[in-house]
Every structure is written in C-alpha cells, then in structure tokens.
Scaffold this motif. Structure first.
Motif, short mmCIF file in Angstrom:
data_model
loop_
_atom_site.label_atom_id
_atom_site.label_comp_id
_atom_site.label_asym_id
_atom_site.label_seq_id
_atom_site.Cartn_x
_atom_site.Cartn_y
_atom_site.Cartn_z
N UNK A 122 5.18 -20.74 0.05
CA UNK A 122 4.06 -20.34 -0.66
C UNK A 122 4.04 -18.54 -0.50
N UNK A 123 3.38 -18.01 -1.64
CA UNK A 123 3.34 -16.59 -1.64
C UNK A 123 1.86 -16.31 -1.27
N UNK A 124 1.61 -16.22 -0.07
CA UNK A 124 0.09 -16.20 0.49
C UNK A 124 -0.63 -14.95 -0.15
N UNK A 125 0.09 -13.84 -0.23
CA UNK A 125 -0.64 -12.75 -0.82
C UNK A 125 0.35 -11.94 -1.86
N UNK A 126 0.11 -12.13 -3.09
CA UNK A 126 1.12 -11.70 -4.08
C UNK A 126 1.36 -10.16 -3.96
N UNK A 127 2.49 -9.96 -4.28
CA UNK A 127 2.97 -8.09 -4.32
C UNK A 127 2.44 -7.53 -3.16
N UNK B 1 2.41 -15.17 11.90
CA UNK B 1 3.54 -15.28 11.03
C UNK B 1 2.54 -15.73 9.68
N UNK B 2 1.35 -15.12 9.42
CA UNK B 2 0.62 -15.36 8.26
C UNK B 2 1.21 -14.89 6.95
N UNK B 3 2.15 -13.71 7.13
CA UNK B 3 2.55 -13.15 5.91
C UNK B 3 4.11 -13.38 5.70
N UNK B 4 4.41 -14.18 6.40
CA UNK B 4 6.29 -14.58 6.42
C UNK B 4 6.26 -14.89 4.89
N UNK B 5 6.89 -14.13 4.12
CA UNK B 5 7.10 -14.47 2.64
C UNK B 5 8.28 -13.76 2.14
N UNK B 6 8.78 -14.25 1.15
CA UNK B 6 10.02 -13.35 0.58
C UNK B 6 9.86 -11.83 0.50
N UNK B 7 10.53 -11.12 1.03
CA UNK B 7 10.39 -9.72 1.17
C UNK B 7 11.61 -8.73 1.36
N UNK B 8 11.32 -7.67 1.52
CA UNK B 8 12.67 -6.68 1.63
C UNK B 8 12.88 -6.33 3.25
N UNK B 9 14.16 -6.14 3.64
CA UNK B 9 14.23 -5.84 5.08
C UNK B 9 13.65 -4.46 5.42
N UNK B 10 13.66 -3.70 4.56
CA UNK B 10 12.92 -2.31 4.71
C UNK B 10 11.59 -2.45 4.90
N UNK B 11 10.93 -3.39 4.43
CA UNK B 11 9.51 -3.54 4.86
C UNK B 11 9.29 -3.87 6.38
N UNK B 12 10.03 -4.76 6.84
CA UNK B 12 9.91 -5.22 8.35
C UNK B 12 10.41 -4.09 9.22
N UNK B 13 11.37 -3.52 8.76
CA UNK B 13 11.87 -1.98 9.62
C UNK B 13 10.73 -0.94 9.45
N UNK B 14 10.59 -0.64 8.33
CA UNK B 14 9.71 0.35 8.15
C UNK B 14 8.11 0.13 8.68
N UNK B 15 7.72 -0.77 8.76
CA UNK B 15 6.44 -1.19 9.01
C UNK B 15 6.46 -1.08 10.67
N UNK B 16 7.36 -1.75 11.13
CA UNK B 16 7.36 -1.68 12.63
C UNK B 16 7.61 -0.17 13.20
N UNK B 17 8.31 0.78 12.53
CA UNK B 17 8.41 2.13 13.15
C UNK B 17 7.05 2.79 12.83
N UNK B 18 6.39 2.45 11.68
CA UNK B 18 5.09 3.37 11.43
C UNK B 18 4.01 3.11 12.35
N UNK B 19 4.22 1.75 12.89
CA UNK B 19 3.37 1.61 13.88
C UNK B 19 3.50 2.06 15.13
N UNK B 20 4.92 1.70 15.60
CA UNK B 20 5.33 1.70 16.86
C UNK B 20 5.71 3.25 17.51
N UNK B 21 6.37 3.96 16.27
CA UNK B 21 6.86 5.54 16.83
C UNK B 21 5.86 6.42 16.28
N UNK B 22 4.60 6.10 15.98
CA UNK B 22 3.60 7.09 15.71
C UNK B 22 3.28 7.83 17.08
N UNK B 23 3.24 8.98 17.22
CA UNK B 23 2.63 9.74 18.45
C UNK B 23 1.19 9.26 18.69
N UNK B 24 0.49 8.64 18.04
CA UNK B 24 -1.06 8.42 18.19
C UNK B 24 -1.27 7.01 17.65
#
Ligand code: GN1
Ligand code: MG
Length: 362
Positions: A146-151, A232-255
C-alpha cells in the motif's frame, strides 16, 4: 497514562502486571512508550507500545499490513536475524483501536541507538544495514505494498504544497520566514532533480525504507554491530537516493536536526565517507550507474525537501511534526537549510568519495 497502557497490554494478551513506563522521545510522528512488566517469577520484561499518528497515517491498518509483508520477506531470507515481533490481539490483529487511538505493541530489543555519533564503525554499520535492507527487498513485488503516504519523497509536490501554503498564509506567519522561503525557492530546480530524473524514466523505482535516520537502526550494545532496521512505517516504492540522502542529512550533520545553532550545521565528510562505504559495499554492484551518480546530490535534495516540509508545517501551525515549543519547526527549517547550503559547497568532494567507494566495491 499508566492505566491506558495497561489496557493496551491486556488487549494484546499480556497478563503480567505493568509496573512502570517511559516515553521514548526520538520520533517526530508516533508516540512511543517502553513499558515494564513483572512476570510471576519476579523477573522483568519490557515491551514497546506505540500510538500511531493517524493525522499522518490516514490508513494505519495499511501500514501494519505493509510491515507484516516486508518483515516476512526479510525473515524468510535471514532466519537467524533479530526482528521486531508484533503481538496479536485475541482477534488476531497486530493493532487495536480504542477511544485514545490506534495502538500496536512489539517486543523490546535490548540495544543501543544513536541520534548523533561520529564513530566511523557505527556509521559504517548503519550504512551496511540500510544497504542490506534495500537489497533484501530487491525482489519484493512493490505492487503488493500500500502507498501509506502518497508522494512522500516527491520533491516537486512538496514544493507545490509549500508555495500554495505560503500564498494562503493561514496563520499569518509568512512575513517572518521570507528569507527561508526565498532561499528554498532559489534552489528549487536543483532540489527537484531526483524527482525529475525519476519522472523522465532515468532512475528506477525500488522498495525503499524512506525514513533512514540512524536512530532507526538498533545496535548491539557490545560490538556495535547493526541488529535490525526498525520503523518500517514508510516502506514504499521509492528511490535509492531518498534512503541514502535521508540517512546522510541526519547522521552526517555536525549538529542535531533541531539545533538552534544553525550556524554550526554542516556535513561531516568523515561521517559521509563511513556511511557511503557501508552502503555501497552492499549496493554498488546492483545499482545503475545513473543511480550511483545521484547519491551525493540526493543528500542535498533530502535536506532541501525536509526544509520545505518543516517550513510548510510551521506556516500551518505545526499540525504534522511533534513540537516542543512554538518555533520548533522554524528552528528545524533553519538548521536543515544551513546543512543543505554546506552540502552544495562540498558537492565535489562528496562526488569524489562516492567514486572511490564504487571503485572499491563495484
Ligand atoms: C519523521 O517519525 P520519524 O522521526 O521517524 C518523518 C520523516 C522525517 C523525520 C525528520 C512519516 O520521522 O519523513 O524525515 O521525521 N516521518 C514521516 O526528523 O513523515
Ligand atoms: Mg518514522
């Protein structure tokens, strides 16, 4: 609250006495409680109870079905791995609904979690865990989800919403955030590149996690290996860049994501490198050249996209993200914008790092 949680335990057929609970504050959407019960032999046993946010998830039952499906798929491949085990009600459901909301209950896993860490081993392990997660789902039939949150990660639609709400300005807040709105609009086409590449058919849809904050990985307390990917609430069809980018913007921020010291925000390239190394170790062989090319940019994309989401929520009076004080979403916006700016400045180095990792693993 104790009494409410006690009723939830009973609904999930946990008869042991509930003696205490703590609210866990990490997530921005659902309410999460660790509840502690005493078994007849006197030993303690803990569970996690979550109240799912039904403003955000309009069909929480779909969320639970998706989680069931995905967890089953992964478990069939990796029997020995630890998994979240959702308890069932007497009607055989993994959720229960009462006057207070939509509830679920799962086993508590003794583990470490991190909001901020620069330990390269932890970061590399997180990269591997998210990379492996995606590879495990590479043969999962996306049409079963199911697409739990569209777009959810459609950056163009996120921008359209922000622009519409800026015009409507329902709470009279827009004058105060003009600088943030202007800057976000000035980078719109750059921020929408991932969405545009997908729409043009240049990058494929996969089954992705879509919320890859490092605190969604549980780590072994002793050796800091990754035990399991959660939320796993938002496991849905998506793009690999969304997973990579989201992880970095959270983990690699200095603050931290909501630091009021936006001037200190920025991308820690050592953390970036460690995560990229772990992620590409698992994925480099399977991703297309075009997907790999999008990875560094996707970090900027996700930081800008989340800036539009925080800012939009602020303009609307914060109905979506949990906030601890009225300006919380504005503070988050400013911090994410500062991070996005630093990523643009360091894009060449990020590209170089990804190339080196790919050389090593592809
Ligand atoms: C929300 O609930 P949590 O903290 O896992 C949000 C993510 C955002 C994140 C920002 C369903 O995630 O998309 O990136 O906050 N989840 C949803 O901290 O909107
Ligand atoms: Mg989440």
């Amino acid at each position: 609250m104790l009494e409410t949680l006690r009723q939830v335990c009973l609904a999930f057929r946990i008869a042991d006495d509930l003696v205490s609970y703590d609210e866990l504050k990490a997530g921005n959407i659902n309410r999460t409680y660790k509840v502690n019960t005493v078994k007849p032999d006197g030993s303690l046993k803990s569970y996690i109870i979550q109240k799912v946010n039904t403003y955000v998830f309009k069909h929480p039952d779909w969320v639970m079905e998706n989680i069931d499906h995905v967890t089953e798929h992964i478990r069939a491949k990796k029997r020995e791995k630890i998994a979240l085990h959702f308890h069932h009600t007497s009607e055989g459901k993994t959720y229960m609904i009462d006057d207070n909301g939509f509830w679920r209950l799962f086993n508590y896993i003794e583990s470490d979690t991190f909001n901020v860490t620069t330990d390269p081993d932890v970061i590399r392990n997180a990269g591997e865990a998210f990379g492996e997660f995606q590879m495990q789902l590479a043969d999962f039939d996306a049409s079963e989800l199911f697409v739990t949150i569209p777009d959810f990660h459609d950056t163009r639609k996120r921008y359209e919403k922000l622009e519409a709400d800026v015009l409507a300005d329902p709470c009279g807040m827009v004058a105060e955030v003009k600088e943030e709105v202007d800057w976000l609009l000035s980078v719109k086409d750059c921020a929408c590149q991932l969405t545009d590449l997908f729409r043009a058919g240049e990058i494929p849809l996969r089954v992705t996690h879509n919320d890859t904050k490092i605190n969604n990985v549980l780590f072994d307390k002793k050796d800091k290996s990754a035990l399991v990917v959660i939320d796993l609430d938002t496991v849905m069809p998506g793009l690999v860049g969304s997973d990579f980018g989201d992880a970095i913007r959270f983990a690699a921020n200095f603050v931290e994501e909501d630091s009021p010291e936006a001037e200190k925000a920025g991308i820690n390239l050592e953390v970036f490198e460690a995560f990229a190394d772990g992620f590409l170790k698992c994925t480099a062989k399977s991703l297309t050249a075009k997907e790999i090319e999008t990875l560094p940019l996707s970090c900027f994309v996700l930081a800008a996209e989340l800036s539009t989401r925080f800012l939009d929520d602020y303009i609307l009076g914060s109905p979506y993200f949990k906030t601890n004080y009225p300006e919380h979403n504005l503070v988050r916006t400013r911090c994410q914008i500062a991070l996005a700016k630093d990523m643009l400045a360091k894009m060449d180095i990020m590209e170089q790092i990804v190339k080196e990792c790919v050389k090593k693993y592809a």
